[in-house]
Design an enzyme around this catalytic site. Sequence first.
Site, mmCIF file in Angstrom:
data_model
loop_
_atom_site.group_PDB
_atom_site.id
_atom_site.type_symbol
_atom_site.label_atom_id
_atom_site.label_comp_id
_atom_site.label_asym_id
_atom_site.label_seq_id
_atom_site.Cartn_x
_atom_site.Cartn_y
_atom_site.Cartn_z
ATOM 1 N N PHE A 94 1.108 5.113 0.885
ATOM 2 C CA PHE A 94 0.548 6.159 1.729
ATOM 3 C C PHE A 94 1.145 7.496 1.301
ATOM 4 C CE2 PHE A 94 0.307 2.269 4.085
ATOM 5 C CZ PHE A 94 -0.834 2.347 4.856
ATOM 6 N N THR A 144 0.848 -1.194 0.000
ATOM 7 C CA THR A 144 0.000 0.000 0.000
ATOM 8 C C THR A 144 0.877 1.235 0.000
ATOM 9 O OG1 THR A 144 -1.878 -1.053 1.108
ATOM 10 C CG2 THR A 144 -1.708 1.338 1.308
#
Length: 297
Positions: free
Chosen positions: A199, A197
């Site tokens: 960010f 992921t």
Amino acid sequence: MLRIAYLGPRGTYSEEAALQHAGQAAATSGEPTGPGHDQRAAAPPGESSRPVPFTSIPAAVRAVEEGAADEAVVPVENSLEGIVTHTADLLVHHTPLKIRGEIVLPIHHCLVLQSGVGRRDVQVVYSHPQALAQCRGYLSRHLPGAEPVASLSTAGAVRDMEGSDRPAAAISSVRAAGIFGADVADRGIEDVATNKTRFVVLAERDADPTGRDKTSICFDFSEDAAGTLHGALGELASRGINMLRIESRPDRRSLGRYIFLIDLEGHRTDGVVREALQGIRARATMFRILGAYPRAG
């Protein structure tokens, strides 16, 4: 002290990203971190920064807007499920904050079980919608009869599981399971082992050039005509600027109309990038620079 807002509670992947960002900020500022310091660890990153949990992504962003935090670390993209639409819509429609950094975090989920509950007894599985989607194959193979239920975060899912009146499980990080004292039944349950992921770090201003930067923009057009998007992207191609990502989101005004989000190589202040952005701005109806910042790596 740098106050870093993130989606809580403790144990979320957002907290891990915030801790990593705090460690990087400490290293950049020259703050001593001690022998054997690991930026990925759960230990406090130092006296110069403090991650602060909030109950939602909008609340973390609002904390920076209102001065309760200096920066917010929020998820924006997953390698399996793509764009985090909630964050993208905040950036496009709701916040003046700029992207000033990014963190790419490997995501490894585990299955935790309610105390005294066996895997065969599970009737409901709690987790954040992104985590449920990233483990869709695992759940269909191992818990086909269990109902997936959305939680506000992967760490919050453990608390939801504990309070469930039905035999329950949760998908979380191993660290979250440890924080809340939950039993880990299985590890690495994400459908793809390379799950990651991205960010972004949001603040009042973006970052200065470093020589290894990217710029994020969004724009739309007043008319839907052949070649409109091609012409805008040509402003990048004709100058040899590499486009790293492109997404589209509904413009919320009419069906079939979209806002385009693009990440490109280079800092917005670089001469050739500045020229390309001016060219896109001239073609677009709405145009915003979401931020320029160092690439994670």
